[in-house]
Design a protein around this motif. Structure first.
Motif, PDB file in Angstrom:
ATOM      1  N   ALA A  99       0.822  -1.215   0.000  1.00 62.26           N
ATOM      2  CA  ALA A  99       0.000   0.000   0.000  1.00 62.26           C
ATOM      3  C   ALA A  99       0.851   1.258   0.000  1.00 62.26           C
ATOM      4  O   ALA A  99       0.405   2.322  -0.445  1.00 62.26           O
ATOM      5  N   PHE A 100       2.090   1.149   0.470  1.00 62.97           N
ATOM      6  CA  PHE A 100       2.931   2.329   0.642  1.00 62.97           C
ATOM      7  C   PHE A 100       4.183   2.339  -0.227  1.00 62.97           C
ATOM      8  O   PHE A 100       4.720   3.414  -0.514  1.00 62.97           O
ATOM      9  N   TYR A 101       4.655   1.168  -0.671  1.00 66.42           N
ATOM     10  CA  TYR A 101       5.968   1.111  -1.322  1.00 66.42           C
ATOM     11  C   TYR A 101       5.933   0.529  -2.727  1.00 66.42           C
ATOM     12  O   TYR A 101       6.973   0.147  -3.265  1.00 66.42           O
ATOM     13  N   THR A 102       4.766   0.470  -3.342  1.00 61.60           N
ATOM     14  CA  THR A 102       4.689   0.020  -4.722  1.00 61.60           C
ATOM     15  C   THR A 102       5.034   1.170  -5.655  1.00 61.60           C
ATOM     16  O   THR A 102       4.363   2.204  -5.642  1.00 61.60           O
ATOM     17  N   PRO A 103       6.082   1.046  -6.465  1.00 55.43           N
ATOM     18  CA  PRO A 103       6.429   2.117  -7.414  1.00 55.43           C
ATOM     19  C   PRO A 103       5.284   2.395  -8.384  1.00 55.43           C
ATOM     20  O   PRO A 103       4.434   1.531  -8.640  1.00 55.43           O
ATOM     21  N   ASP A 104       5.269   3.601  -8.910  1.00 55.43           N
ATOM     22  CA  ASP A 104       4.165   4.033  -9.771  1.00 55.43           C
ATOM     23  C   ASP A 104       3.914   3.080 -10.934  1.00 55.43           C
ATOM     24  O   ASP A 104       2.762   2.798 -11.278  1.00 55.43           O
ATOM     25  N   VAL A 105       4.983   2.578 -11.552  1.00 58.25           N
ATOM     26  CA  VAL A 105       4.826   1.742 -12.735  1.00 58.25           C
ATOM     27  C   VAL A 105       4.103   0.434 -12.428  1.00 58.25           C
ATOM     28  O   VAL A 105       3.499  -0.177 -13.324  1.00 58.25           O
ATOM     29  N   ALA A 106       4.115   0.016 -11.159  1.00 55.33           N
ATOM     30  CA  ALA A 106       3.508  -1.260 -10.793  1.00 55.33           C
ATOM     31  C   ALA A 106       2.147  -1.118 -10.130  1.00 55.33           C
ATOM     32  O   ALA A 106       1.534  -2.116  -9.749  1.00 55.33           O
ATOM     33  N   ARG A 107       1.638   0.103 -10.007  1.00 61.42           N
ATOM     34  CA  ARG A 107       0.344   0.286  -9.338  1.00 61.42           C
ATOM     35  C   ARG A 107      -0.769  -0.478 -10.059  1.00 61.42           C
ATOM     36  O   ARG A 107      -1.690  -1.001  -9.430  1.00 61.42           O
ATOM     37  N   SER A 108      -0.680  -0.549 -11.376  1.00 58.77           N
ATOM     38  CA  SER A 108      -1.720  -1.240 -12.144  1.00 58.77           C
ATOM     39  C   SER A 108      -1.598  -2.754 -12.053  1.00 58.77           C
ATOM     40  O   SER A 108      -2.501  -3.473 -12.490  1.00 58.77           O
ATOM     41  N   TRP A 109      -0.511  -3.257 -11.483  1.00 54.67           N
ATOM     42  CA  TRP A 109      -0.330  -4.701 -11.352  1.00 54.67           C
ATOM     43  C   TRP A 109      -1.128  -5.272 -10.182  1.00 54.67           C
ATOM     44  O   TRP A 109      -1.382  -6.483 -10.143  1.00 54.67           O
ATOM     45  N   ILE A 110      -1.452  -4.406  -9.230  1.00 63.19           N
ATOM     46  CA  ILE A 110      -2.145  -4.851  -8.023  1.00 63.19           C
ATOM     47  C   ILE A 110      -3.427  -4.038  -7.858  1.00 63.19           C
ATOM     48  O   ILE A 110      -3.744  -3.182  -8.685  1.00 63.19           O
ATOM     49  N   ARG A 111      -4.134  -4.279  -6.770  1.00 68.15           N
ATOM     50  CA  ARG A 111      -5.377  -3.561  -6.516  1.00 68.15           C
ATOM     51  C   ARG A 111      -5.202  -2.600  -5.342  1.00 68.15           C
ATOM     52  O   ARG A 111      -4.273  -2.718  -4.547  1.00 68.15           O
ATOM     53  N   SER A 112      -6.132  -1.664  -5.230  1.00 65.97           N
ATOM     54  CA  SER A 112      -6.078  -0.627  -4.211  1.00 65.97           C
ATOM     55  C   SER A 112      -6.554  -1.140  -2.860  1.00 65.97           C
ATOM     56  O   SER A 112      -7.694  -1.607  -2.729  1.00 65.97           O
ATOM     57  N   GLU A 113      -5.709  -1.038  -1.853  1.00 66.21           N
ATOM     58  CA  GLU A 113      -6.112  -1.406  -0.501  1.00 66.21           C
ATOM     59  C   GLU A 113      -7.038  -0.350   0.093  1.00 66.21           C
ATOM     60  O   GLU A 113      -7.923  -0.667   0.892  1.00 66.21           O
ATOM     61  N   ALA A 114      -6.848   0.894  -0.299  1.00 64.95           N
ATOM     62  CA  ALA A 114      -7.731   1.962   0.189  1.00 64.95           C
ATOM     63  C   ALA A 114      -9.164   1.721  -0.264  1.00 64.95           C
ATOM     64  O   ALA A 114     -10.114   1.943   0.499  1.00 64.95           O
ATOM     65  N   ASP A 115      -9.356   1.255  -1.486  1.00 64.94           N
ATOM     66  CA  ASP A 115     -10.699   0.980  -1.983  1.00 64.94           C
ATOM     67  C   ASP A 115     -11.380  -0.116  -1.165  1.00 64.94           C
ATOM     68  O   ASP A 115     -12.574  -0.028  -0.845  1.00 64.94           O
ATOM     69  N   VAL A 116     -10.618  -1.160  -0.819  1.00 66.82           N
ATOM     70  CA  VAL A 116     -11.186  -2.249  -0.032  1.00 66.82           C
ATOM     71  C   VAL A 116     -11.492  -1.782   1.385  1.00 66.82           C
ATOM     72  O   VAL A 116     -12.544  -2.108   1.950  1.00 66.82           O
ATOM     73  N   LEU A 117     -10.589  -1.004   1.957  1.00 72.14           N
ATOM     74  CA  LEU A 117     -10.841  -0.448   3.283  1.00 72.14           C
ATOM     75  C   LEU A 117     -12.123   0.371   3.295  1.00 72.14           C
ATOM     76  O   LEU A 117     -12.953   0.242   4.201  1.00 72.14           O
ATOM     77  N   ASN A 118     -12.295   1.208   2.299  1.00 71.93           N
ATOM     78  CA  ASN A 118     -13.477   2.059   2.258  1.00 71.93           C
ATOM     79  C   ASN A 118     -14.751   1.240   2.066  1.00 71.93           C
ATOM     80  O   ASN A 118     -15.815   1.595   2.583  1.00 71.93           O
ATOM     81  N   ALA A 119     -14.654   0.131   1.346  1.00 67.99           N
ATOM     82  CA  ALA A 119     -15.810  -0.759   1.198  1.00 67.99           C
ATOM     83  C   ALA A 119     -16.160  -1.400   2.535  1.00 67.99           C
ATOM     84  O   ALA A 119     -17.338  -1.534   2.886  1.00 67.99           O
ATOM     85  N   ILE A 120     -15.134  -1.784   3.293  1.00 67.33           N
ATOM     86  CA  ILE A 120     -15.371  -2.354   4.622  1.00 67.33           C
ATOM     87  C   ILE A 120     -16.009  -1.314   5.532  1.00 67.33           C
ATOM     88  O   ILE A 120     -17.025  -1.572   6.190  1.00 67.33           O
ATOM     89  N   TYR A 121     -15.418  -0.128   5.576  1.00 68.03           N
ATOM     90  CA  TYR A 121     -15.916   0.912   6.478  1.00 68.03           C
ATOM     91  C   TYR A 121     -17.346   1.308   6.148  1.00 68.03           C
ATOM     92  O   TYR A 121     -18.152   1.579   7.038  1.00 68.03           O
TER      93      TYR A 121
END
Length: 222
Positions: free
Chosen positions: A100-122
């Motif tokens: 969530a904090f150390y993924t370089p910009d070029v690899a952001r599209s390789w994974i999913r957003s943890e913030a989005d999942v957190l907000n869905a939980i909340y």
């Protein structure tokens, strides 16, 4: 000290929405990587991100959870609330991963957003559940050693900041780091080498740092 009859802490990795009568409005803001946004990165065959090169490589598990699969955390909290009743304090501490904090910009599209999942939980939590927003608390300290570079766990310092966040939410006293003795263990290589078998991780040992309480009597039981 504020009297707390009973505290149940539901601490979970971001795992994977049930609509309740009164919903939370708390939301986290997606962290923008300012630590290593342009660093080189590659992915192993089993989905581990190798960021940078030896002797300072970082290995992280990618996050692939979906917001649509966040019901497990909601259901868990709902179960405890309905089982324990309204006079029990329930806290949800959903713990983000290093990605969530150390993924370089070029690899952001390789994974999913943890913030989005957190907000869905909340969004699905009843307002009687207290949110312990560790994601936002850790984001402030992302330039510190809050996650191990070679291990899948957060570093003790990250755990310290999370505990501080919980204490604040619960209205409990909490000692700052000046009350602890800093201990360093050099040449540490953690679990991510065995998971990845990547030579860059093997050749990137780090100093494992933990803090021992001072001037208090305590017992640690394993």
């Amino acid at each position: 000290m504020k009297f707390v009859r009973y505290i149940l802490l539901v601490a979970c990795a971001i795992i994977s929405v049930v609509t309740l009568s009164a919903q939370q409005t708390h939301r986290v803001v997606e962290y923008t990587n300012t630590v290593n946004p342009k660093q080189s990165v590659r992915m192993t065959s089993n989905g581990i991100l190798i960021v940078g090169k030896a002797p300072t490589a970082r290995a992280m598990s990618g996050f692939y959870g979906k917001s649509s699969a966040s019901s497990a955390s909601i259901d868990c909290c709902s179960f405890y609330r309905s089982t324990l009743g309204d006079d029990i304090n329930i806290y949800l501490m959903a713990i983000p991963s290093a990605a969530a904090f150390y993924t370089p910009d070029v690899a952001r599209s390789w994974i999913r957003s943890e913030a989005d999942v957190l907000n869905a939980i909340y969004a699905g939590l009843d307002t009687s559940i207290t949110i312990v927003d560790v994601y936002s608390a850790l984001a402030v300290h992302a330039d510190e050693d809050i996650y191990s570079r070679t291990d899948h766990h957060w570093a003790p310092l990250g755990g310290y900041y999370a505990a501080e966040c919980l204490a604040e939410a619960a209205g409990l006293p909490f000692n700052d780091l000046s009350h602890y003795l800093k201990v360093e263990v050099p040449n540490y290589v953690g679990t991510m080498y065995s998971f990845s078998q990547d030579v860059a991780v093997l050749h990137s040992p780090e100093t494992f740092v933990y803090h021992k309480p001072q001037n208090i009597d305590y017992t640690t039981t394993y």
